[in-house]
Write an enzyme that holds these catalytic residues in place. Structure first.
Site, PDB file in Angstrom:
ATOM      1  N   GLY A  21     -23.639 -66.997  -8.214  1.00  0.00           N
ATOM      2  CA  GLY A  21     -23.937 -66.801  -9.636  1.00  0.00           C
ATOM      3  C   GLY A  21     -25.182 -67.562 -10.033  1.00  0.00           C
ATOM      4  N   ALA A  22     -26.192 -67.513  -9.162  1.00  0.00           N
ATOM      5  CA  ALA A  22     -27.383 -68.357  -9.333  1.00  0.00           C
ATOM      6  C   ALA A  22     -28.370 -67.812 -10.351  1.00  0.00           C
ATOM      7  CB  ALA A  22     -28.083 -68.512  -7.978  1.00  0.00           C
ATOM      8  N   ASN A  23     -28.126 -66.583 -10.835  1.00  0.00           N
ATOM      9  CA  ASN A  23     -29.133 -65.981 -11.716  1.00  0.00           C
ATOM     10  C   ASN A  23     -28.981 -66.368 -13.173  1.00  0.00           C
ATOM     11  OD1 ASN A  23     -26.766 -64.053 -11.214  1.00  0.00           O
ATOM     12  ND2 ASN A  23     -27.627 -63.265 -13.111  1.00  0.00           N
ATOM     13  N   GLY A  25     -27.141 -69.171 -16.385  1.00  0.00           N
ATOM     14  CA  GLY A  25     -26.391 -70.331 -16.845  1.00  0.00           C
ATOM     15  C   GLY A  25     -26.416 -71.526 -15.899  1.00  0.00           C
ATOM     16  N   GLY A  27     -25.381 -71.827 -12.844  1.00  0.00           N
ATOM     17  CA  GLY A  27     -25.812 -71.517 -11.478  1.00  0.00           C
ATOM     18  C   GLY A  27     -27.326 -71.559 -11.373  1.00  0.00           C
ATOM     19  N   SER A 151     -12.978 -75.500 -14.949  1.00  0.00           N
ATOM     20  CA  SER A 151     -13.142 -75.593 -16.405  1.00  0.00           C
ATOM     21  C   SER A 151     -12.057 -76.501 -16.973  1.00  0.00           C
ATOM     22  CB  SER A 151     -12.990 -74.192 -17.006  1.00  0.00           C
ATOM     23  OG  SER A 151     -12.770 -74.269 -18.388  1.00  0.00           O
ATOM     24  N   TYR A 176      -7.654 -66.647 -17.091  1.00  0.00           N
ATOM     25  CA  TYR A 176      -8.822 -67.504 -16.796  1.00  0.00           C
ATOM     26  C   TYR A 176      -8.343 -68.891 -16.367  1.00  0.00           C
ATOM     27  CZ  TYR A 176     -13.216 -70.067 -17.471  1.00  0.00           C
ATOM     28  OH  TYR A 176     -14.335 -70.868 -17.292  1.00  0.00           O
TER      29      TYR A 176
HETATM   30  N1  LIG Z   1     -20.414 -72.417 -19.872  1.00  0.00           N
HETATM   31  C1  LIG Z   1     -19.341 -73.173 -20.042  1.00  0.00           C
HETATM   32  O1  LIG Z   1     -19.166 -73.810 -21.086  1.00  0.00           O
HETATM   33  C2  LIG Z   1     -18.326 -73.293 -18.953  1.00  0.00           C
HETATM   34  C3  LIG Z   1     -17.186 -74.067 -19.218  1.00  0.00           C
HETATM   35  C4  LIG Z   1     -16.255 -74.235 -18.206  1.00  0.00           C
HETATM   36  C5  LIG Z   1     -16.456 -73.673 -16.967  1.00  0.00           C
HETATM   37  N2  LIG Z   1     -17.554 -72.905 -16.736  1.00  0.00           N
HETATM   38  C6  LIG Z   1     -17.702 -72.305 -15.398  1.00  0.00           C
HETATM   39  O2  LIG Z   1     -19.048 -72.372 -14.997  1.00  0.00           O
HETATM   40  C7  LIG Z   1     -19.320 -71.348 -14.041  1.00  0.00           C
HETATM   41  C8  LIG Z   1     -20.650 -70.691 -14.369  1.00  0.00           C
HETATM   42  O3  LIG Z   1     -20.550 -70.034 -15.600  1.00  0.00           O
HETATM   43  P1  LIG Z   1     -21.724 -69.986 -16.679  1.00  0.00           P
HETATM   44  O4  LIG Z   1     -21.221 -70.686 -17.879  1.00  0.00           O
HETATM   45  O5  LIG Z   1     -22.999 -70.402 -16.071  1.00  0.00           O
HETATM   46  O6  LIG Z   1     -21.719 -68.418 -17.034  1.00  0.00           O
HETATM   47  P2  LIG Z   1     -22.775 -67.244 -16.826  1.00  0.00           P
HETATM   48  O7  LIG Z   1     -24.076 -67.602 -17.436  1.00  0.00           O
HETATM   49  O8  LIG Z   1     -22.083 -66.025 -17.315  1.00  0.00           O
HETATM   50  O9  LIG Z   1     -22.939 -67.177 -15.257  1.00  0.00           O
HETATM   51  C9  LIG Z   1     -21.922 -66.661 -14.443  1.00  0.00           C
HETATM   52  C10 LIG Z   1     -22.545 -66.200 -13.147  1.00  0.00           C
HETATM   53  O10 LIG Z   1     -21.498 -65.675 -12.304  1.00  0.00           O
HETATM   54  C11 LIG Z   1     -21.943 -64.427 -11.826  1.00  0.00           C
HETATM   55  N3  LIG Z   1     -20.837 -63.558 -11.434  1.00  0.00           N
HETATM   56  C12 LIG Z   1     -19.867 -63.055 -12.209  1.00  0.00           C
HETATM   57  N4  LIG Z   1     -19.084 -62.233 -11.486  1.00  0.00           N
HETATM   58  C13 LIG Z   1     -19.584 -62.229 -10.225  1.00  0.00           C
HETATM   59  C14 LIG Z   1     -19.247 -61.567  -9.023  1.00  0.00           C
HETATM   60  N5  LIG Z   1     -18.237 -60.680  -8.967  1.00  0.00           N
HETATM   61  N6  LIG Z   1     -19.971 -61.801  -7.911  1.00  0.00           N
HETATM   62  C15 LIG Z   1     -21.018 -62.662  -7.951  1.00  0.00           C
HETATM   63  N7  LIG Z   1     -21.408 -63.285  -9.050  1.00  0.00           N
HETATM   64  C16 LIG Z   1     -20.706 -63.077 -10.186  1.00  0.00           C
HETATM   65  C17 LIG Z   1     -22.763 -63.849 -12.962  1.00  0.00           C
HETATM   66  O11 LIG Z   1     -23.550 -62.772 -12.511  1.00  0.00           O
HETATM   67  P3  LIG Z   1     -24.161 -61.681 -13.552  1.00  0.00           P
HETATM   68  O12 LIG Z   1     -25.265 -62.375 -14.291  1.00  0.00           O
HETATM   69  O13 LIG Z   1     -24.618 -60.609 -12.656  1.00  0.00           O
HETATM   70  O14 LIG Z   1     -23.045 -61.287 -14.480  1.00  0.00           O
HETATM   71  C18 LIG Z   1     -23.559 -65.069 -13.339  1.00  0.00           C
HETATM   72  O15 LIG Z   1     -24.626 -65.256 -12.454  1.00  0.00           O
HETATM   73  C19 LIG Z   1     -18.110 -70.405 -14.089  1.00  0.00           C
HETATM   74  O16 LIG Z   1     -17.303 -70.623 -12.947  1.00  0.00           O
HETATM   75  C20 LIG Z   1     -17.362 -70.837 -15.332  1.00  0.00           C
HETATM   76  O17 LIG Z   1     -15.953 -70.621 -15.228  1.00  0.00           O
HETATM   77  C21 LIG Z   1     -18.486 -72.711 -17.701  1.00  0.00           C
END
Ligand SMILES: NC(=O)c1ccc[n+]([C@@H]2O[C@H](COP(=O)([O-])OP(=O)(O)OC[C@H]3O[C@@H](n4cnc5c(N)ncnc54)[C@H](OP(=O)(O)O)[C@@H]3O)[C@@H](O)[C@H]2O)c1
Length: 298
Positions: A21-23, A25, A27, A151, A176
């Site tokens: 998920g490097a693209n 947030g 990642g 989370s 979730y």
């Molecule tokens: N942001 C927060 O406040 C928060 C809080 C608690 C935990 N987290 C955790 O942090 C992690 C990163 O989330 P984020 O907040 O950075 O959200 P994000 O910006 O939505 O990034 C999520 C990433 O995961 C990728 N992804 C989703 N489904 C996938 C799949 N089937 N195969 C490969 N890649 C996939 C997305 O790809 P696409 O761009 O192609 O959709 C995107 O690159 C998650 O595990 C989340 O549960 C975040």
């Protein structure tokens, strides 16, 4: 650890990292920070265009950084195997694996290509399989890190082994929470199994608190972006777990501020049920059965 920041990341020259998920947030910010400190980072992304755009941004913002893109859809075990085969064909070692990608609170129950509930399948089973398939390359490096991103929401999670995939009833936040509890149970069990098997792999887990990313875009949870910290700050606990020299297997990192929602990283505690070794053993065995991936520690 004081007020640890990305400036404290050690020199990572010569180290290979994979970030899922490097693209987007956290990642993306994790990838940028690792690349800036000299790591050779593979962006593991499900969408070619979004991945290529992110790679171009990394190359612009961190000139001279070594980075590449490889397609990975965690919601499809065939894709996970393909990614691992491709990686193994090109590289003989992996120093840092960041199991970061995730989906949250999908309104309707959806399933992965293999028929698993989407959050459990993507957030947990896909990463379980990926880690197992990359184990030979991880074990080629003493002390290689496996960092999983959970989370605060794991606290509402419960493992119900009679209906792991929410076939009987679907509750989006509980689904979730279960997937994020699974990330922690997986890490602690990986740590126990690695130690027992004589492997030097360091498995750690991190949560970002609340960070402004695309994660909420598929949910109704968009009320509070002004309360969120920037994604680069949210990425610090996982960057600490991935790079700080004093990290030990089985440790958990999160933000140090109020309710662990923001601030510099510190060691944190998970919900009590995340420490239940019997649940973790059972989850591991079910994950092995569902994915067909077994871990061979050495
Ligand atoms: N942001 C927060 O406040 C928060 C809080 C608690 C935990 N987290 C955790 O942090 C992690 C990163 O989330 P984020 O907040 O950075 O959200 P994000 O910006 O939505 O990034 C999520 C990433 O995961 C990728 N992804 C989703 N489904 C996938 C799949 N089937 N195969 C490969 N890649 C996939 C997305 O790809 P696409 O761009 O192609 O959709 C995107 O690159 C998650 O595990 C989340 O549960 C975040």
């Amino acid at each position: 650890m004081g007020k640890w920041s990305a400036n404290d990341i050690p020199d990572l020259t010569g180290k290979v990292a994979v970030v899922t998920g490097a693209n987007s947030g956290l990642g993306y910010e994790t990838t940028m920070a690792l690349a800036r400190h000299g790591a050779d980072v593979i962006l593991a992304c499900r969408d070619e265009k979004r991945g290529a755009d992110a790679l171009a941004r990394v190359r612009t913002e961190a000139p001279g950084a070594s980075a590449g893109l490889s397609l990975l859809d965690l919601a499809d075990l065939t894709s996970v195997r393909k990614f691992a085969e491709g990686f193994g064909a090109e590289r003989d070692h992996l120093d840092i694996l960041v199991n970061n990608a995730g989906v949250m609170a999908l309104a309707e129950r959806r399933t992965t290509a293999d028929g698993f509930e989407m959050q459990f399948g993507t957030n947990h089973l896909g990463h379980y399989a990926l880690t197992g398939l990359l184990l030979p390359q991880l074990q080629a490096r003493p002390g290689a890190r496996v960092v999983s991103v959970t989370s605060f929401g794991h606290k509402v999670g419960r493992m119900n082994f009679d209906d792991l995939n929410w076939e009987r009833s679907y509750r989006k936040w509980l689904a979730y929470g279960r997937s994020k509890l699974a990330n922690i149970l997986f890490t602690f069990e990986l740590d126990r199994r690695a130690r027992a098997g004589g492997s030097s792999i360091v498995a750690a887990v991190a949560h970002p608190g609340y960070a402004n990313t695309n994660l909420q875009s598929g949910t109704s949870f968009q009320w509070s972006n002004f309360m969120a910290q920037p994604a680069a700050a949210g990425a610090l606990p996982q960057l600490y777990a991935a790079t700080a020299p004093d990290v030990k297997g089985g440790e958990f990192f999160g933000p140090s501020g109020l309710l662990e929602q923001r601030g510099a990283p510190k060691r944190v505690k998970a919900a009590k049920r995340a420490y239940d070794a019997e649940t973790a053993r059972r989850l591991w065995e079910v994950s092995e059965e569902l994915t067909g991936v077994s871990f061979r520690f050495e």
